[in-house]
Write a protein that holds these residues in place. Structure first.
Motif, short mmCIF file in Angstrom:
data_model
loop_
_atom_site.label_atom_id
_atom_site.label_comp_id
_atom_site.label_asym_id
_atom_site.label_seq_id
_atom_site.Cartn_x
_atom_site.Cartn_y
_atom_site.Cartn_z
N THR A 5 0.85 -1.19 0.00
CA THR A 5 0.00 0.00 0.00
C THR A 5 0.89 1.24 0.00
O THR A 5 2.09 1.17 0.27
CB THR A 5 -0.90 0.02 1.25
OG1 THR A 5 -0.06 0.00 2.43
CG2 THR A 5 -1.82 -1.19 1.26
N ALA A 6 0.28 2.37 -0.28
CA ALA A 6 1.06 3.61 -0.38
C ALA A 6 1.74 3.97 0.93
O ALA A 6 2.84 4.52 0.93
CB ALA A 6 0.16 4.75 -0.85
N ASP A 7 1.09 3.65 2.06
CA ASP A 7 1.67 4.03 3.35
C ASP A 7 2.64 2.99 3.92
O ASP A 7 3.17 3.15 5.02
CB ASP A 7 0.56 4.31 4.37
CG ASP A 7 -0.38 3.13 4.56
OD1 ASP A 7 -0.13 2.07 3.95
OD2 ASP A 7 -1.37 3.27 5.30
N SER A 8 2.88 1.90 3.15
CA SER A 8 3.81 0.88 3.63
C SER A 8 5.25 1.14 3.21
O SER A 8 6.15 0.38 3.56
CB SER A 8 3.38 -0.51 3.13
OG SER A 8 3.47 -0.58 1.72
N SER A 9 5.45 2.21 2.42
CA SER A 9 6.79 2.62 1.96
C SER A 9 7.57 1.45 1.34
O SER A 9 8.70 1.14 1.77
CB SER A 9 7.60 3.22 3.11
OG SER A 9 6.93 4.34 3.65
N PRO A 10 7.03 0.81 0.31
CA PRO A 10 7.74 -0.32 -0.30
C PRO A 10 8.93 0.17 -1.14
O PRO A 10 8.95 1.32 -1.60
CB PRO A 10 6.67 -0.96 -1.20
CG PRO A 10 5.81 0.20 -1.59
CD PRO A 10 5.76 1.10 -0.38
N SER A 11 9.90 -0.68 -1.32
CA SER A 11 11.00 -0.37 -2.24
C SER A 11 10.78 -1.17 -3.52
O SER A 11 10.74 -2.40 -3.50
CB SER A 11 12.35 -0.73 -1.61
OG SER A 11 12.39 -2.09 -1.23
#
Length: 238
Positions: free
Chosen positions: A152-158
């Motif tokens: 999700t957008a707030d999970s700060s994925p790389s």
């Protein structure tokens, strides 16, 4: 009695020689078969529908693996195969016209090509009619096997993506610029996933699958980041 024996012996040798020569002729015909001359095709379309009688001129991007590329100096790829099948169906010879990644519409409008492969439904060009898609794709999120969690957008994925690509822009729009792990090409993007420098890779579904396979990186698609678009055949609207 002796003469009859000699005569029979000579006759036997003659028959053996004839059989041997016949066998040699058969072996020679197998080793050197007659040249095959394919039946000349009967064209089903002609000028002015196509620009050159007997030939279908097809615009492609010759450096768009796996849709088009080269192997041993010969053009290969999915678009090449589809174009060849279509030319054969129409009873025409095939001529490929390399127009790069953005010259298809101009090639059609100027008459350099009769049709163009790989035109996208997401970016229609003026004066061009598009067929139904012969392949569908879109920006897709790839992960290591067993990982099915869609970020999700707030999970700060790389998310590794090729710089200045549609995939990188999709990641930036959905997850923010900080989530983009810039890669010079798709091979390095999948290497980032493999060595743990990125959690995901964003790439075109078809091209990404091919790049992962050639890089020997085991991945699985888990989500699409945009509505799928189609690869179509374009012809002049006229």
């Amino acid at each position: 009695m002796k003469r009859r024996f000699v005569g029979a012996f000579v006759l036997a040798l003659t028959l053996c020689a004839a059989v041997a020569l016949s066998g040699c002729a058969q072996v020679q015909s197998i080793l050197q078969p007659e040249a095959y001359e394919p039946e000349a095709p009967t064209p089903t379309v002609d000028t002015p529908t196509i620009g050159q009688s007997g030939t279908l001129r097809v615009a492609i991007d010759a450096d768009d693996v796996p849709f088009a590329g080269a192997s041993d100096g010969k053009p290969v790829g999915y678009n090449v195969d589809v174009a060849a099948a279509l030319a054969s169906k129409l009873g025409l010879k095939l001529e490929l016209v390399d127009v790069g990644d953005s010259g298809a519409a101009e090639a059609l409008s100027s008459g350099k090509a009769d049709i163009a492969m790989g035109m996208a439904t997401s970016s229609p060009a003026d004066g061009v009619w598009l067929s139904a898609p012969y392949a569908k794709s879109g920006v897709t999120l790839f992960a290591k096997p067993g990982s099915t969690t869609v970020p999700t957008a707030d999970s700060s994925p790389s998310i590794a993506a090729q710089v200045s690509s549609r995939s990188a822009w999709a990641v930036e729009n959905l997850f923010g610029e900080a989530s983009v792990v810039a890669a010079t090409n798709l091979q390095s993007a999948f290497s980032s996933l493999s060595n743990g420098d990125a959690d995901y890779v964003a790439a075109d579904a078809v091209i990404g699958t091919y790049a992962a396979h050639t890089s020997k990186v085991d991945v699985a698609p888990i989500a699409m980041l945009e509505e799928p678009s189609g690869y179509c055949i374009g012809v002049p609207s006229s």
